[in-house]
Each structure stands twice: as structure tokens, then as C-alpha cells.
Scaffold this active site. Structure first.
Site, PDB file in Angstrom:
ATOM      1  CG  HIS A  50      -2.030  -1.018   1.107  1.00  0.00           C
ATOM      2  ND1 HIS A  50      -3.018  -1.153   2.055  1.00  0.00           N
ATOM      3  CD2 HIS A  50      -2.304  -1.943   0.154  1.00  0.00           C
ATOM      4  CE1 HIS A  50      -3.853  -2.117   1.697  1.00  0.00           C
ATOM      5  NE2 HIS A  50      -3.432  -2.619   0.551  1.00  0.00           N
ATOM      6  CD  GLU A  52      -1.267   3.791   4.038  1.00  0.00           C
ATOM      7  OE1 GLU A  52      -2.355   3.889   4.620  1.00  0.00           O
ATOM      8  OE2 GLU A  52      -1.101   3.120   2.995  1.00  0.00           O
ATOM      9  CB  CYS A  77      -5.810  -1.191   5.501  1.00  0.00           C
ATOM     10  SG  CYS A  77      -4.093  -1.718   5.434  1.00  0.00           S
ATOM     11  CB  CYS A  86      -1.233   0.780   6.325  1.00  0.00           C
ATOM     12  SG  CYS A  86      -0.894   0.008   4.728  1.00  0.00           S
ATOM     13  CB  ALA A 156     -24.638   7.683 -29.633  1.00  0.00           C
ATOM     14  CB  THR A 202     -28.297  -4.035 -26.832  1.00  0.00           C
ATOM     15  OG1 THR A 202     -29.173  -2.976 -26.449  1.00  0.00           O
ATOM     16  CG2 THR A 202     -26.994  -3.452 -27.352  1.00  0.00           C
ATOM     17  CG  ASP A 206     -26.375  -3.178 -31.909  1.00  0.00           C
ATOM     18  OD1 ASP A 206     -27.079  -3.081 -32.929  1.00  0.00           O
ATOM     19  OD2 ASP A 206     -26.415  -2.375 -30.963  1.00  0.00           O
ATOM     20  NE  ARG A 213     -14.017  -3.797 -31.839  1.00  0.00           N
ATOM     21  CZ  ARG A 213     -15.144  -3.541 -31.195  1.00  0.00           C
ATOM     22  NH1 ARG A 213     -15.412  -4.212 -30.065  1.00  0.00           N
ATOM     23  NH2 ARG A 213     -15.998  -2.632 -31.619  1.00  0.00           N
ATOM     24  CG  LEU A 294     -29.640   3.016 -21.524  1.00  0.00           C
ATOM     25  CD1 LEU A 294     -29.474   3.684 -22.881  1.00  0.00           C
ATOM     26  CD2 LEU A 294     -28.460   3.369 -20.624  1.00  0.00           C
TER      27      LEU A 294
END
Length: 347
Positions: A50, A52, A77, A86, A156, A202, A206, A213, A294
Site C-alpha cells: 500500500h 504507506e 487499513c 498499515c 448516442a 442490444t 448488434d 478494441r 437505460l
């Protein structure tokens, strides 16, 4: 001492752990002696030391920690996980002053380290650049605060408010809305989140891969809802490019990178999915459609940010309408030729 100055440096260090430490938060640490930074560190990779620990390891043995102030962007932690606590390291080294930006919402910590430091006589200064820390780790805080992933809704739309032509054109290019710059940004958004979710329609329409990518970065865990398992396993979403979770009404099963989870579709589906994703420690999810999914998230107010890409020059005139949300039409960012509207219910 300028606490905000040193904490800002620690926050900048924390950002270096982005994409590498999840599901842990991004954390930075600086050690100050005589108003100068003498050591610094950040959490570099999940499962490794971590912030620290890295900062303490970088502190010269010629400098006594008892004379230093240690700045940490999040409460240390207090439990054994991949690494030892820590807070015990800070106490064993003899630090007398600890400055923190925020507490850790993880129930395994959640104030325990702050109490332990105070009980040991260490001066603890809290809430230095707390707002900035919360923004940096908003996914982490939402995950533990609401016991669900940080949900980002994205779509979109055309200038006249459509997200798809109906019926779907034979040539997918005829249904394309945004330009190359926006598409690259969406792929970067995918790389930034732990999961990506779509609905069955969807996938069937699609046949998406839901991978990154167009940019360098990890593929998110693919998540989709298919009540009757209608999507053929020859579709791209079932390939081996990424782990895939399928919420359905028929079976629980795990095979290679595919995992099926049976849920009760007569009850609240989004709550069941959120509970399972919380259990799986998936802290953030990008919602990419379709419209019904959505709209369900919007209706239940189960989202944290919305990104709307709009092509101001494209009109479909009819088709599938985009979800209806309120946003300021003059408040947008240009992404190539497209407009990007960002909505956050927290603002």
C-alpha cells in the site's frame, strides 16, 4: 504547515494507481520533515504494498519518523488482507502526526484505524482535501455507501433524439450516429470501468463484442440480461475475450469465462443484479443500452453519471427514441463533430 499542499501531492501520486489497484481505492502518501517532503509512495498494484508502506520504505534511515508528519489520502487499513495493516506500521515507526483526506468506507476499516491512532496518542488531522479525494475514488465510495456499483449510463443520439433506426438497416453503418473521436472515447470509458452492461435486445441487434478494441486497456467484465437465454452462444458476447456474466431466469452455471446467474424476474431485477455485482466486488459498470434497460435505471434513479453523445448534424426523423432526461443544451463538450453532455445527480 500547508496541509492542503502536501495532500494535493499525495492525491496526484494516488492517481498513478488508476486501472491497476481496483477493487482497492487509489491512495497516495507523502512524509514531511521540516516542511520538506522526504519520502513518498502510492498504491501501485492490487495485492502489492500500500501507499504507506512504499512511502516508509523510501524514507531515509537517517530521518526519525517521530519528527515527521505522514499524509495519506485515505484512512490506513486496519485489517489483514493481501498485506498487513498499515495502521500498525505507522504506529510501529513512531509517527506522532497523521493527516488524512478521508475515512475508509470499507466496513473492515471504517474509522477503526483513526480510533487506534488516537488511542495511541497520535495527532490525527482529518478532512484535508476531502472533496477532491471523494471525486478521485467516487466509485469506491459509492460501492460501499450504496452497496452497488457506480453506474454510468451512456448512449448516442441524433439531433432529433433517436438512438436507432426502426427497422434496423441491413448495413450497420447506416445506423451509426457518432464519429471516430466519440467512439474512441467510449472505448476508453469501457477500459476505465470494471464492468459493461447491455440488454438482450442490444446483443441480438448488434452482436457487440463490448471490448476495448480502439484503445489500449483491459476489457471490462461483460454483463447482460437474457431472461430465457435467447442469445445464441455463437455471438461475440460469449467469446473468450472477456469474462461474461449472464443474468437469466433459467440456471446457475459456470463454464470457463462465462457465468450464468439465475434471478427472479417477478421481483426487482436491477436490485438483484446490483446485489450480485456487489457480492462480486464489481465497483463500476458502464451501461450501453438498450433503451429499455437505460430507462429502467433512470426510472429507479439507480445511476451516478450519464454521458450523452449527440450528433448535431444527423436526423433520423423516426425510429427508437432516446431516454428522456433533462440537461442544459448549451453545456456540452465537443468530441470531434459530436456534442457530449454529462449529467450527475450529485451536482
Amino acid at each position: 504547515m500547508n496541509h492542503e499542499h502536501y495532500m494535493q501531492i499525495a492525491l496526484d501520486l494516488a492517481k498513478k494507481g488508476r486501472y491497476k489497484v481496483e477493487p482497492n481505492p487509489m491512495v497516495g502518501c507523502v512524509i514531511v520533515y521540516n516542511d520538506k517532503i522526504v519520502a513518498e509512495g502510492y498504491h501501485q498494484k492490487y495485492g502489492e504494498a500500500h501507499a504507506e508502506v512504499n512511502a516508509v520504505n523510501n524514507l531515509s534511515k537517517a530521518i526519525d519518523p517521530k519528527e515527521c508528519t505522514i499524509y495519506v489520502t485515505l484512512e490506513p487499513c486496519s485489517h489483514y488482507g493481501k498485506t498487513p495493516p498499515c495502521v500498525d506500521l505507522i504506529l510501529s515507526k513512531g509517527f506522532k502526526k497523521v493527516v488524512l483526506a478521508d475515512f475508509d468506507p470499507n466496513p473492515l476499516v471504517a474509522g477503526k484505524s483513526i480510533a487506534k491512532l488516537s488511542e495511541a496518542g497520535v495527532e490525527v488531522i482529518m478532512n484535508v482535501l476531502r472533496k477532491e479525494q471523494r471525486e478521485l475514488n467516487k466509485r469506491f465510495f459509492t460501492f460501499y455507501g450504496k452497496k452497488r456499483p457506480f453506474y454510468i449510463l451512456k448512449w448516442a443520439q441524433t439531433a432529433d433524439g433517436f438512438i436507432s433506426r426502426i427497422p434496423l438497416p441491413a448495413n450497420k453503418a447506416d445506423n451509426k450516429i457518432t464519429g471516430e473521436e466519440a467512439q474512441k472515447m467510449v472505448h476508453q470509458m469501457r477500459a476505465d470501468e470494471m464492468g459493461i452492461m447491455v440488454g438482450k435486445n442490444t446483443v441480438l441487434a448488434d452482436d457487440p463484442s463490448l471490448t476495448t478494441r480502439l484503445v489500449e486497456g483491459k476489457n471490462p467484465v461483460r454483463i447482460f440480461i437474457d431472461k430465457a437465454l435467447e442469445v445464441p452462444q455463437t455471438f461475440n458476447i460469449y467469446n473468450k475475450e472477456a469474462k461474461t456474466l449472464v443474468f437469466n431466469g433459467l440456471k446457475d452455471e459456470k463454464k470457463e469465462n462465462i457465468e450464468f446467474f439465475k434471478i427472479d424476474f417477478s421481483k426487482n431485477v436491477l436490485e438483484q443484479i446490483s446485489a450480485k455485482l456487489y457480492e462480486l466486488k464489481i465497483q463500476s459498470v458502464l451501461l450501453e443500452g438498450g433503451a429499455a434497460l437505460l430507462n429502467d435505471f433512470i426510472k429507479q434513479e439507480m445511476y451516478d453519471e450519464i454521458f450523452i453523445f449527440e450528433n448535431p448534424e444527423l436526423y433520423f426523423k423516426n425510429g427508437l427514441m432516446a431516454p428522456k432526461v433533462t440537461f442544459h443544451e448549451n453545456n456540452f463538450e465537443r468530441i470531434g463533430k459530436d456534442k457530449l453532455y454529462k449529467i450527475s445527480p450529485r451536482n
